[in-house]
Motif scaffolding. Sequence first.
Motif, short mmCIF file in Angstrom:
data_model
loop_
_atom_site.label_atom_id
_atom_site.label_comp_id
_atom_site.label_asym_id
_atom_site.label_seq_id
_atom_site.Cartn_x
_atom_site.Cartn_y
_atom_site.Cartn_z
N ASP A 175 49.97 3.82 44.48
CA ASP A 175 49.08 4.95 44.23
C ASP A 175 49.53 5.67 42.96
N LYS A 176 48.59 5.91 42.06
CA LYS A 176 48.80 6.63 40.80
C LYS A 176 49.95 6.05 39.98
N GLU A 177 50.13 4.74 40.05
CA GLU A 177 51.18 4.08 39.27
C GLU A 177 50.93 4.18 37.77
N PHE A 178 49.66 4.28 37.39
CA PHE A 178 49.30 4.28 35.97
C PHE A 178 48.63 5.59 35.60
N GLU A 179 48.97 6.08 34.41
CA GLU A 179 48.31 7.29 33.89
C GLU A 179 46.90 6.94 33.42
N SER A 180 46.79 5.92 32.56
CA SER A 180 45.48 5.56 32.01
C SER A 180 45.12 4.13 32.41
N VAL A 181 43.90 3.97 32.93
CA VAL A 181 43.40 2.67 33.36
C VAL A 181 42.11 2.38 32.60
N LEU A 182 42.02 1.19 32.04
CA LEU A 182 40.81 0.74 31.37
C LEU A 182 40.23 -0.44 32.13
N CYS A 183 38.95 -0.33 32.46
CA CYS A 183 38.22 -1.43 33.09
C CYS A 183 36.97 -1.66 32.25
N SER A 184 36.99 -2.71 31.46
CA SER A 184 35.92 -2.95 30.48
C SER A 184 35.04 -4.12 30.90
N HIS A 185 33.76 -3.87 30.98
CA HIS A 185 32.74 -4.89 31.24
C HIS A 185 33.06 -5.73 32.49
N THR A 186 33.32 -5.02 33.58
CA THR A 186 33.62 -5.69 34.83
C THR A 186 32.76 -5.19 35.98
N LEU A 187 32.55 -3.89 36.07
CA LEU A 187 31.85 -3.31 37.22
C LEU A 187 30.46 -3.90 37.43
N GLU A 188 29.81 -4.33 36.37
CA GLU A 188 28.47 -4.90 36.51
C GLU A 188 28.49 -6.28 37.16
N HIS A 189 29.68 -6.88 37.28
CA HIS A 189 29.82 -8.22 37.86
C HIS A 189 30.18 -8.21 39.34
N VAL A 190 30.65 -7.09 39.87
CA VAL A 190 31.23 -7.08 41.22
C VAL A 190 30.19 -6.75 42.28
N ASP A 191 30.49 -7.19 43.51
CA ASP A 191 29.60 -6.93 44.64
C ASP A 191 29.59 -5.45 45.02
N ASP A 192 30.75 -4.79 44.91
CA ASP A 192 30.88 -3.41 45.38
C ASP A 192 31.50 -2.54 44.28
N PRO A 193 30.68 -2.08 43.32
CA PRO A 193 31.21 -1.26 42.24
C PRO A 193 31.92 0.00 42.75
N GLU A 194 31.41 0.64 43.80
CA GLU A 194 32.04 1.85 44.33
C GLU A 194 33.42 1.55 44.90
N GLY A 195 33.52 0.46 45.65
CA GLY A 195 34.81 0.07 46.22
C GLY A 195 35.84 -0.23 45.15
N PHE A 196 35.42 -0.94 44.11
CA PHE A 196 36.34 -1.27 43.02
C PHE A 196 36.73 -0.02 42.25
N PHE A 197 35.75 0.87 41.97
CA PHE A 197 36.07 2.10 41.26
C PHE A 197 37.03 2.96 42.08
N ASN A 198 36.85 3.01 43.39
CA ASN A 198 37.76 3.77 44.25
C ASN A 198 39.18 3.19 44.18
N GLU A 199 39.29 1.87 44.11
CA GLU A 199 40.60 1.25 44.00
C GLU A 199 41.23 1.55 42.64
N LEU A 200 40.44 1.55 41.58
CA LEU A 200 40.95 1.92 40.26
C LEU A 200 41.44 3.37 40.27
N SER A 201 40.71 4.23 40.93
CA SER A 201 41.09 5.64 41.02
C SER A 201 42.35 5.83 41.86
N ARG A 202 42.57 4.94 42.80
CA ARG A 202 43.80 5.00 43.61
C ARG A 202 45.03 4.71 42.77
N VAL A 203 44.95 3.68 41.89
CA VAL A 203 46.12 3.26 41.12
C VAL A 203 46.29 4.01 39.81
N GLY A 204 45.24 4.72 39.36
CA GLY A 204 45.31 5.40 38.07
C GLY A 204 44.91 6.86 38.14
#
Length: 160
Positions: A73-102
């Motif tokens: 949790d919060k291992e990273f200060e800044s997280v970049l996710c470029s041109h990926t969310l449009e490919h995933v089945d669950d954008p909200e779930g993935f964004f929540n996971e990104l927010s957990r680690v960053g």
Amino acid sequence: MITALISIIIYGFLAHYISYTLEKNRLLRKQKWDLNICCGKTDGGGVNADIVKHLELPHFRLVDDIYNLPFSDKEFESVLCSHTLEHVDDPEGFFNELSRVGTQVTVVIPPLYDIFAALNIFEHKVVFLSFKKSHHTLPPYIRLPFAHSVHQKIGQLNRA
């Protein structure tokens, strides 16, 4: 009629070049990214992670599941996710996971002005309803009509 079609094609290529090449590179150079998730072939300056190893990148981590990232949790200060969310089945779930680690998450999406990329049913599952390229929250989106059927036929259904 031909002139209009040529104009649309030129606009499409120009908009995509501006969006995907110029704007994306500007964002990558803007700062050092502690985590560049779904990095593809780009080095964000910190940990580069993806579900597939494309090139030899420094500090690369192979990730099995984007919805359960192998980071604290919060291992990273800044997280970049470029041109990926449009490919995933669950954008909200993935964004929540990104927010957990960053602490500060930046997502880069195909903006609506890059219409050919935004509506790419051959690769994308959703279209984001935004003319902005980068976001710190999950922008509104809708599922792309017919994308599921197209992905079943061309074999992209089980990708991220």
